[in-house]
Design an enzyme around this catalytic site. Structure first.
Site, PDB file in Angstrom:
ATOM      1  N   MET A 255      24.450   9.159   2.079  1.00  0.00           N
ATOM      2  CA  MET A 255      24.313  10.406   2.827  1.00  0.00           C
ATOM      3  C   MET A 255      24.583  10.168   4.310  1.00  0.00           C
ATOM      4  SD  MET A 255      23.912  13.549   2.196  1.00  0.00           S
ATOM      5  CE  MET A 255      22.869  14.182   0.878  1.00  0.00           C
TER       6      MET A 255
ATOM      7  N   PHE B 111     -11.269  -7.958  13.491  1.00  0.00           N
ATOM      8  CA  PHE B 111     -10.165  -8.358  12.619  1.00  0.00           C
ATOM      9  C   PHE B 111      -9.880  -7.245  11.601  1.00  0.00           C
ATOM     10  CE2 PHE B 111      -8.750 -10.479   8.646  1.00  0.00           C
ATOM     11  CZ  PHE B 111      -7.486 -10.828   9.100  1.00  0.00           C
ATOM     12  N   GLN B 112      -8.640  -6.903  11.482  1.00  0.00           N
ATOM     13  CA  GLN B 112      -8.185  -5.825  10.585  1.00  0.00           C
ATOM     14  C   GLN B 112      -8.876  -4.498  10.869  1.00  0.00           C
ATOM     15  OE1 GLN B 112      -8.100  -7.277   6.451  1.00  0.00           O
ATOM     16  NE2 GLN B 112      -6.014  -7.980   6.831  1.00  0.00           N
TER      17      GLN B 112
ATOM     18  N   GLU C 158       0.823  -1.224   0.000  1.00  0.00           N
ATOM     19  CA  GLU C 158       0.000   0.000   0.000  1.00  0.00           C
ATOM     20  C   GLU C 158       0.852   1.267   0.000  1.00  0.00           C
ATOM     21  OE1 GLU C 158      -0.556  -2.638   1.890  1.00  0.00           O
ATOM     22  OE2 GLU C 158      -2.678  -3.201   1.735  1.00  0.00           O
TER      23      GLU C 158
ATOM     24  N   LYS D  41     -17.643  -1.357   5.855  1.00  0.00           N
ATOM     25  CA  LYS D  41     -18.117  -2.314   4.864  1.00  0.00           C
ATOM     26  C   LYS D  41     -19.641  -2.314   4.743  1.00  0.00           C
ATOM     27  CE  LYS D  41     -17.013  -6.958   3.215  1.00  0.00           C
ATOM     28  NZ  LYS D  41     -16.371  -8.242   3.541  1.00  0.00           N
TER      29      LYS D  41
END
Lengths: 583, 186
Positions: free
Chosen positions: A481, A114-115, A52, A164
């Site tokens: 760097m 969940f999630q 993502e 949802k």
């Protein structure tokens, strides 16, 4: 026209009505209804990323190269938390992004489902604004408003969290209409202040334009107006990392980039000027160096659409709140109507001073016949690609600064780099977003091997969608760097700053179905770069470069513009203990 | 006056007082912030103060326009003039913030706070507490043989003064609302 439909269908309809053609995303449990609707249509192209974070950076690349908002669709919980780095990156660089996240059903919110994650809570400080939509009837309006907020005023990322059950339920769709919300940032600058700036322009003896990403964000017209103003006044112009391309690098008043790794002539012009005209930049610490020694004798005009940028770091003598394009138009109008005056002779002598500084040739480096110097690699890349319709992305680190120094940008929206947040792993997914928006252009990501590995999984995306992005990796087998700072600041103790167990990049490319090119010999470099350009498909170019090259010029932390280091000889004991706490 | 003949510190028309001469002395300012009353709006405001390291001395919030769903947040904060200007500008950036007023600058304003205090004691102390409450125009809202609960409204300084007097007389608990403030005049 209003229509009854499910929330999921509404999402797709709203995106279509907003003119979205590409969505970067990754499916999951809480967005399945929306993915179902995506399956059932052909207007919006869905680009399946591999992580993502890649989706958000790709959307950033799309947005920065087109000026249109980038759109992402990710699932709840880990999908949303993985988007956080990209959101923060877009917030720091003012990039318009709309991220849609799935959420557990409303009746399960707060139950540690969940999630489940508190997505609006987590992303509140890293978005311009965000919404949790609890009613399907409110969904369409919220998405339309999200596009308005992302693009109006100072652009930025927004997020809409959609449970949802809201996606499954039926509601009434409302098409987009001009936003009626109270959020309508002012675009016109105050005429009294603008007139005061014009008077300053007329009287300035040592003026300099200091421009930033705000010019690019304001649109191509702003860049045109800037060019007109610079040519008409003959004032020298420098730009931040974010603003490269607004004024062409081939323009005769161009000083090059300013700041920590900016050009000598640009930084000295900033330090010695008597009028600084800051346009769409924000006096970032990479730009100013030591604040109390920053351009001590200048009048500072600051044009910014965000009032909070003004007086945040540096006190503005002539503050102008407004959109760069609108303000530049008014400046030109007023200046012309007053007879297009400047202190011609004084400005000419100021330009001669600037030309003397140029003679220092601050980007000089010792080339080698046996090892590829990173600066040389970029010079060759510039030479061999400058005639192409070209877009450049970068990762973060030494290679990014060298790219800014050695590549020339003639137009806005051609340069995509993570400026504010400094996100390693930004460039590769960003290049994917750019290539999707410009399928026939040459899109190059100048990378370091360590940065590139941070989002290397997106090679799968590039291959799947046949995106001929060129990954030009300046491989020094170091975190360059970090290594440079450790050399200058930490007694050459190179703690954890080398890249051990690197993959064979050619084999890695081949494993994904892309092309790999390896080059470690300066004599072979041109041919290898041509091979990269001419290959129709994604290329991983492993360019083995000098391992201990430092990036100069450099203004060390805690120092002023006129205390810059030009090369290795200047580096002994440069950063005192006070400077070493700065990053 | 600078070399360019521009008088510094002359801006008078800017909404954000953009051209102040900053001092380093910390000042106390009362801000009234009108916001859309939607979930999370208080978190946005508080998160801004926490995230940018600003100071909150007191904060009150309630919906003041039930039809327009607008809440008024009154924040008392402390900082140098530059920090105060930055706080106002940052508050103004929040998308659901409609208006930011600096009552200390736009003033004069009235500031009021409500406090409830429980005084536990007997005998002379109890009588003295009641007498002082009368002087301060505090009301008794609960009473037992061993205790009073006083309700007092006023400027924060008045409440401080009353609490100081009550302390030796058996002040056991205090609850304060924080400041609500309005500009004087029309």
């Amino acid at each position: 026209m209003t229509r009854e439909m499910t929330g999921a269908k509404m999402v797709v309809q709203a995106l279509k009505d907003q003119g979205v053609d590409t969505v970067f995303g990754y499916p999951g449990g809480a967005v399945l209804p929306i993915y179902d609707e995506i399956f059932l249509q052909n207007d919006i192209r869905h680009i399946l990323v591999r992580h993502e974070q890649g989706a958000v950076h790709a959307a950033e690349g799309y947005a920065r190269s087109t000026g249109k908002p980038g759109v992402c669709l990710v699932t709840s919980g880990p999908g949303a938390t993985n988007a956080v780095t990209g959101l923060t990156d877009a917030l720091m660089d003012s990039i318009p992004i709309v991220v849609l996240t799935g959420q557990v059903p409303t009746f399960m919110i707060g139950s540690d489902a969940f999630q489940e994650a508190d997505t609006v809570g987590i992303t509140r400080p890293c978005t311009k604004h965000n919404w949790l939509v609890k009613e399907t009837d409110a969904l369409a309006d919220t998405i339309h408003e999200a596009f308005h907020v992302a693009t109006a005023g100072r652009p930025g990322p927004v997020l809409v969290d959609i449970p949802k059950d809201v996606q499954f339920a039926n509601g009434t769709y409302t098409p987009p209409k001009p936003s009626t919300s109270h959020y309508q940032p002012m675009v016109k600058g105050d005429m009294e202040e603008i007139t005061e700036l014009v008077a300053a322009i007329e009287n300035a003896k040592k003026p300099v334009f200091y421009t930033g990403g705000g010019v690019i964000n304001s649109g191509p017209a702003a860049s045109q107006l800037l060019r007109e103003l610079v040519e008409a006044t003959g004032f020298p112009i420098t730009s931040t990392l974010m603003g490269l391309g607004a004024y062409p690098a081939s323009g005769k008043h161009w000083l090059g980039m300013l700041g920590m790794h900016g050009l000598y002539e640009a930084n000295l012009a900033m330090h010695d000027c008597d009028l600084m005209i800051c346009i769409g930049a924000r006096f970032d610490d990479r730009i100013t160096g030591r604040i109390d020694a920053f351009s001590p004798n200048s009048i500072k005009a600051h044009i910014d659409i965000d009032p909070s940028s003004i007086n945040k770091v540096i006190k503005a003598d002539i503050p102008i709140v407004g959109d760069v394009g609108h303000v530049l138009e008014d400046i030109l109008k007023v200046w012309k109507s007053r007879g297009r005056k400047t202190e011609t002779e004084a400005v000419a002598s100021w330009r001669r001073q600037v030309d003397d500084w140029r003679k220092v040739n601050c980007l000089a480096y010792a080339n080698s016949e046996t090892t590829i110097k990173p600066q040389y690699a970029l010079q060759r890349l510039e030479e061999l690609t400058k005639k192409h319709d070209r877009y450049i992305c970068t990762e973060v680190g030494q290679h990014q600064m060298w790219a800014a120094q050695f590549l020339n940008f003639e137009d806005p929206n051609r340069w995509m780099t993570s400026g504010g947040l400094g996100t390693m792993g930004y460039g590769f997914p960003a290049s994917i977003g750019v290539q999707l928006a410009h399928p026939d252009s040459l899109v190059i990501n100048v990378a370091g091997e360590a940065s590139w590995l941070m989002n290397m999984q997106e090679l799968g995306t590039a291959v799947q969608f046949r995106l001929p992005v060129k990954q030009f990796i300046l491989n020094n087998e170091r975190l360059g760097m970090v290594r440079q700072w450790q050399e200058l600041l930490h007694g050459e103790r190179y703690s954890q700053s080398w890249s051990e167990a690197l993959p064979d990049f050619v084999k890695l490319a081949e494993a994904f179905g892309a092309k790999g090119i390896y080059c470690d010999n300066p004599a072979d470099l041109d041919d290898a770069i041509m091979e990269m350009i001419n290959y129709d498909g994604p290329v991983l170019f492993d360019c083995l470069v000098e391992k201990h090259e430092n990036c100069f010029p450099m203004i060390p932390s805690g120092k002023a513009h006129n205390e810059m280091l030009l090369g290795e000889a200047d580096t002994q004991g440069v950063i005192d203990s006070k400077g070493s706490v700065l990053v | 006056m600078s070399a360019l003949h521009i008088k510094k510190g002359t801006s008078k028309h800017s909404a954000y007082n953009l051209r102040p001469t900053f001092s380093d002395v910390s000042e106390r300012h009362t801000l009234a912030v009108l916001v859309e009353n939607e979930p999370g709006v208080l978190a946005r405001v508080i998160g801004l103060f926490a995230g940018r390291g600003y100071n909150i001395e007191s904060l009150t919030v309630a919906e003041v326009d039930h039809t327009g769903h607008l809440s008024r947040i009154t924040i008392v904060t402390k900082g140098t003039p530059q920090v105060i200007e930055q706080i106002k500008a940052q508050l103004g950036r929040i998308v659901v913030v409609h208006e930011v007023h600096d009552l200390t600058v736009e003033g004069p304003s009235v500031e009021r706070e409500l406090a409830i205090m429980k005084i536990v004691g007997q005998g002379d102390k109890r009588v003295e507490a009641l007498r002082l409450a009368d002087i301060f125009r505090a009301n008794v809202v609960d009473s037992t043989l061993n205790s009073f609960v006083f309700e007092i409204t006023g400027a924060p300084e008045k409440i401080d003064a009353f609490a100081d007097l009550m302390r030796p007389l058996g002040l056991a608990e205090i609850a304060r609302t924080g400041v609500a403030a309005l500009l004087r005049g029309d």
